[in-house]
Design an enzyme around this catalytic site. Sequence first.
Site, PDB file in Angstrom:
ATOM      1  CB  CYS A 112       2.122 -47.892 -12.217  1.00  0.00           C
ATOM      2  SG  CYS A 112       0.268 -47.731 -12.876  1.00  0.00           S
ATOM      3  CB  CYS A 115      -0.959 -50.755 -14.942  1.00  0.00           C
ATOM      4  SG  CYS A 115       0.330 -49.085 -15.976  1.00  0.00           S
ATOM      5  CB  CYS A 161       0.542 -44.630 -14.751  1.00  0.00           C
ATOM      6  SG  CYS A 161       0.602 -45.554 -16.040  1.00  0.00           S
ATOM      7  CB  CYS A 164      -3.527 -47.899 -15.751  1.00  0.00           C
ATOM      8  SG  CYS A 164      -2.275 -47.217 -14.666  1.00  0.00           S
ATOM      9  CB  CYS A 184       5.781 -34.641  -4.791  1.00  0.00           C
ATOM     10  SG  CYS A 184       5.718 -33.946  -2.721  1.00  0.00           S
TER      11      CYS A 184
END
Length: 198
Positions: A112, A115, A161, A164, A184
């Site tokens: 991510c 984070c 995510c 976060c 995607c």
Amino acid sequence: MAHKMEAGGTTRRTLLFTTGAAALLGGIAILPRLGARAATVRPGTPGTVAIEAFDDAGRSLGTRTVEKVVRTEAEWRERLSPLAFEVTRQEGTEYAFSGPWLDNHERGIYRCVCCGTALFASDTKFESGTGWPSFWQPISAANVADITDRSFGMVRVANSCARCDAHLGHVFRDGPKPTGLRYCMNGVALDFVPFAAA
């Protein structure tokens, strides 16, 4: 009859038509980036979440309970590029074939951008032809959350995510075996870390 203008001078009718057509062609809108949806991302909620941690060699370190990453809009804007902020914090979409990692074939972990949580491994990445990095499964189901997305008059499954709440992209049921899924993802929502020597 006048039609309500959206940001950038697009009429609502044009926006709905082109977004629907784009969804049929590739899932995420093939339009130039549409910007934030009518309803912006919900603010992050403090607390804890259980995620699976991975080292940079791709080894699982097990499930850990960690603090959710929650920042103000100003803090996110300071940490992210304008496009990464728009995509991850306002549920935007990058232009097709424009984002990073589309043609990346190195071995490693996609984390991510907000984070650092491990999201996808390179061995599940495949060429979908849609213009966005695509994967047939997350590195761990605990790390990627599914959210019902009813924007633009469609019902889709958005992904974020788990740590976060960053918007990542959408998942579709037209991927390859063994899962038949196509995650995607927006490239700007991801950082790539090559596998470290074991």
